[in-house]
Write a protein that holds these residues in place. Structure first.
Motif, PDB file in Angstrom:
ATOM      1  N   PHE A 150     -26.299 -43.906  44.206  1.00  0.00           N
ATOM      2  CA  PHE A 150     -26.903 -44.210  45.980  1.00  0.00           C
ATOM      3  C   PHE A 150     -28.084 -45.399  45.349  1.00  0.00           C
ATOM      4  N   TYR A 151     -27.602 -46.234  44.411  1.00  0.00           N
ATOM      5  CA  TYR A 151     -28.342 -47.071  44.182  1.00  0.00           C
ATOM      6  C   TYR A 151     -27.605 -48.300  44.868  1.00  0.00           C
ATOM      7  N   LEU A 152     -26.455 -48.222  44.308  1.00  0.00           N
ATOM      8  CA  LEU A 152     -25.048 -49.222  44.533  1.00  0.00           C
ATOM      9  C   LEU A 152     -24.643 -48.919  46.293  1.00  0.00           C
ATOM     10  N   LEU A 153     -25.448 -47.894  47.325  1.00  0.00           N
ATOM     11  CA  LEU A 153     -24.781 -48.064  48.651  1.00  0.00           C
ATOM     12  C   LEU A 153     -26.322 -48.441  48.889  1.00  0.00           C
ATOM     13  N   PHE A 154     -27.556 -48.231  48.047  1.00  0.00           N
ATOM     14  CA  PHE A 154     -28.440 -48.156  48.904  1.00  0.00           C
ATOM     15  C   PHE A 154     -28.447 -50.158  49.026  1.00  0.00           C
ATOM     16  N   MET A 155     -28.377 -50.718  48.324  1.00  0.00           N
ATOM     17  CA  MET A 155     -28.318 -51.898  47.870  1.00  0.00           C
ATOM     18  C   MET A 155     -27.233 -52.957  49.227  1.00  0.00           C
ATOM     19  N   LEU A 156     -26.487 -52.363  49.638  1.00  0.00           N
ATOM     20  CA  LEU A 156     -25.635 -53.289  50.384  1.00  0.00           C
ATOM     21  C   LEU A 156     -25.700 -52.307  51.483  1.00  0.00           C
ATOM     22  N   ILE A 175     -31.751 -56.016  44.588  1.00  0.00           N
ATOM     23  CA  ILE A 175     -31.156 -55.737  43.412  1.00  0.00           C
ATOM     24  C   ILE A 175     -32.643 -55.658  42.558  1.00  0.00           C
ATOM     25  N   LEU A 176     -33.197 -56.609  42.705  1.00  0.00           N
ATOM     26  CA  LEU A 176     -34.478 -57.076  41.886  1.00  0.00           C
ATOM     27  C   LEU A 176     -35.342 -55.546  41.691  1.00  0.00           C
ATOM     28  N   ALA A 177     -35.786 -54.801  42.950  1.00  0.00           N
ATOM     29  CA  ALA A 177     -35.530 -53.391  42.965  1.00  0.00           C
ATOM     30  C   ALA A 177     -35.287 -52.040  42.095  1.00  0.00           C
ATOM     31  N   VAL A 178     -34.014 -53.063  42.112  1.00  0.00           N
ATOM     32  CA  VAL A 178     -33.308 -51.600  41.335  1.00  0.00           C
ATOM     33  C   VAL A 178     -32.833 -51.585  40.011  1.00  0.00           C
ATOM     34  N   VAL A 179     -32.850 -52.468  39.456  1.00  0.00           N
ATOM     35  CA  VAL A 179     -33.226 -53.487  37.839  1.00  0.00           C
ATOM     36  C   VAL A 179     -34.840 -53.154  37.588  1.00  0.00           C
ATOM     37  N   THR A 180     -35.665 -53.935  37.944  1.00  0.00           N
ATOM     38  CA  THR A 180     -36.991 -54.065  37.167  1.00  0.00           C
ATOM     39  C   THR A 180     -37.567 -51.811  37.729  1.00  0.00           C
ATOM     40  N   ILE A 230     -29.387 -62.173  52.951  1.00  0.00           N
ATOM     41  CA  ILE A 230     -29.672 -62.894  51.415  1.00  0.00           C
ATOM     42  C   ILE A 230     -31.223 -62.494  50.688  1.00  0.00           C
ATOM     43  N   SER A 231     -31.978 -61.688  51.094  1.00  0.00           N
ATOM     44  CA  SER A 231     -33.049 -61.441  51.494  1.00  0.00           C
ATOM     45  C   SER A 231     -33.074 -60.089  50.925  1.00  0.00           C
ATOM     46  N   ALA A 232     -32.434 -59.694  51.864  1.00  0.00           N
ATOM     47  CA  ALA A 232     -32.445 -57.746  51.354  1.00  0.00           C
ATOM     48  C   ALA A 232     -31.682 -57.002  50.226  1.00  0.00           C
ATOM     49  N   LEU A 233     -30.840 -57.982  50.275  1.00  0.00           N
ATOM     50  CA  LEU A 233     -29.880 -58.132  48.838  1.00  0.00           C
ATOM     51  C   LEU A 233     -30.627 -58.104  47.533  1.00  0.00           C
TER      52      LEU A 233
END
Length: 513
Positions: A315-321, A480-485, A473-476
């Motif tokens: 889910f995380y990977l698909l959401f980021m993209l 990414i920051l949201a997934v990590v944190t 770029i901003s959304a990506l």
């Protein structure tokens, strides 16, 4: 052992990503060129008739899952002692299956395509010719299954990826050649893709012969193995038939209500979503053999851990993209395509949302398949998926808008996912509350905070190329920051940091003279 499994999964995923990145780039390019060369109408016609053949391929899907499961299970249980017998039985079944599919496609299928679909009279002869050629291509794809399954079960992802890259490059060559063909381009395109299928099938057979010399091709009847695989496949068939009707059947409904132009928009949405979803599919392809082997070896604890992590990371990977695409759909389609088909943007957005929901389910489905006890699972899930077709038909009669079909699909996907969790609790002892807490709730919180942040920063609509680049770029970056944190636990973040440090060390070491 789990650490070694993770390393193997990462290595195999990396190889599959190389294949996927090339495939994605070529697919995006070829879709643009083919749409431009064929035109919206012929493009919609081709994907409609090919999609109808894919609808007939529910049997292939059932056997693909069965073949991969039996290969991987035998490797995990006995080290491959019975692999030769399983392979030959599988090949025999696929030959029979290819004949059956061809007969159905060239009788009932031909009648349906030539009499029931909405295709302009002037293009019907070309559509029928393309249909016949697509049937032959599909037969090769059916016969290919045992050979690809053998590579996947042995986790020979490098070879699988290499042949996949050749297949992609051949399809690129076919599109380039298509631009210079003087005859009917719809028929020529079908011929070119048939040649690609034949070459790819030949490469897979050669690779298997060289890599697995102990697997001898013998036309021998193993009645017990045949009955076991056929019984497993019979229940799998119901689930695959339901999935095929849910997907391709609704495409036929759209054609019957709105014509091939709307099918072109749906096809573009499916191809763009497929490019995004291929990231998740590559992770899942690398994980599937490990889930089955862990179950076969009796290590359910590690299997459950792998299922939870895989669902979340999918889910995380698909959401980021997906987030940058969801926020800038029309602008991105305008850059990608010469002419954007009607409804392509809304179709793509709804298709991506549905894929995000389904991204959780891949590891759950593999867990169910690993047990071999799929009667209850396929009966219930297949019945739920099958509801998509009648509900979509009724919804189209009432509202007469194409996008209602995908809204129904999203509702069905949510229902099927929740039911899968309940079944897996019984089937493999999955701790549902742990799954809800560690996967669903954490993913939902991360997604909600990310979307709220994007809206707060007003990263929504692009008025030019510069705005579009900034938005993407901003959304990506935010996702990414949201997934990590938020999405990862502290333990998972530590593992990720150690992994990145290890990769950096290997790269630095490789650069030393």
């Amino acid at each position: 052992m789990l650490a070694n499994n993770h390393k193997r999964i990462m290595r195999n995923t990396g190889m599959l990503y190389m294949r996927m990145l090339l495939a994605m780039a070529v697919t995006l390019y070829t879709s643009r060129v083919v749409l431009d060369v064929l035109g919206i109408e012929d493009f919609g016609i081709y994907h409609l008739v090919v999609g109808f053949i894919a609808l007939l391929g529910f049997l292939q899907g059932a056997m693909t899952t069965a073949t991969q499961r039996y290969f991987a299970f035998d490797l995990g249980d006995s080290g491959g002692k019975d692999l030769s017998r399983i392979f030959n039985t599988s090949l025999m079944i696929h030959c029979m299956l290819a004949v059956c599919i061809a007969l159905v496609a060239e009788t009932a299928g031909y009648w349906f395509v030539s009499t029931q679909l909405t295709i302009p009279d002037a293009r019907m002869p070309a559509a029928v010719s393309a249909y016949h050629l697509a049937v032959v291509s599909f037969v090769f794809s059916v016969l290919m299954v045992p050979f690809t399954a053998m590579l996947m079960a042995h986790e020979r992802m490098g070879v699988f990826a290499a042949i996949g890259m050749v297949d992609v490059l051949l399809k690129l060559a076919a599109v380039i050649i298509l631009q210079y063909v003087g005859s009917d381009k719809l028929i020529a395109y079908a011929w070119l893709l048939l040649v690609v299928s034949l070459v790819t099938f030949t490469l897979y057979t050669i690779a298997n012969k060289l890599l697995f010399p102990k697997i001898k091709l013998r036309w021998q009847w193993h009645s017990r193995q045949f009955r076991t695989m056929l019984s497993y496949t019979a229940w799998n068939t119901w689930g695959n038939l339901a999935a095929a009707l849910s997907g391709q059947g609704t495409n036929v409904l759209l054609n019957m209500f709105f014509g091939p132009t709307v099918n072109a928009g749906r096809s573009i949405a499916s191809q763009a979503n497929g490019a995004l979803n291929s990231f998740v599919q590559n992770i899942q392809a690398a994980i599937n053999p490990q889930i089955i082997k862990l179950y076969a070896s009796g290590d359910k604890s590690q299997m459950h851990s792998l299922v939870l992590h895989a669902s979340k990371y999918n889910f995380y990977l698909l959401f980021m993209l997906a987030l940058p695409v969801l926020l800038n759909t029309e602008a991105l389609l305008g850059i990608w395509l010469v002419e954007v088909p009607p409804y392509a943007a809304i179709f793509l957005q709804l298709t991506i949302i549905n894929s995000l929901i389904e991204s959780f389910s891949g590891p759950l489905m593999t867990s169910a398949q690993a047990t071999g006890k799929i009667k209850l699972y396929q009966t219930i899930i297949g019945s739920i998926l099958l509801l998509n077709l009648p509900i979509s038909y009724v919804a189209l009669l009432k509202w007469q808008v194409p996008e209602i079909v995908l809204a129904v699909t999203i509702g069905i996907s949510i229902t099927a996912f929740l039911v899968r969790l309940a079944i897996l609790r019984v089937l493999v002892g999955l701790k549902v509350m742990d799954y809800i807490e560690n996967v669903i709730i954490r993913s939902a919180c991360m997604s909600a905070i990310t979307v709220a942040t994007v809206y707060a920063l007003n990263i929504i609509k692009a008025s030019g190329i510069a705005d579009l680049i900034f938005n993407v770029i901003s959304a990506l970056t935010i996702s990414i920051l949201a997934v990590v944190t938020i999405g990862l636990t502290s333990k998972e973040r530590t593992k990720m940091i150690l992994l990145l440090m290890s990769v950096k060390k290997k790269i630095y070491k490789g650069k030393k003279p």
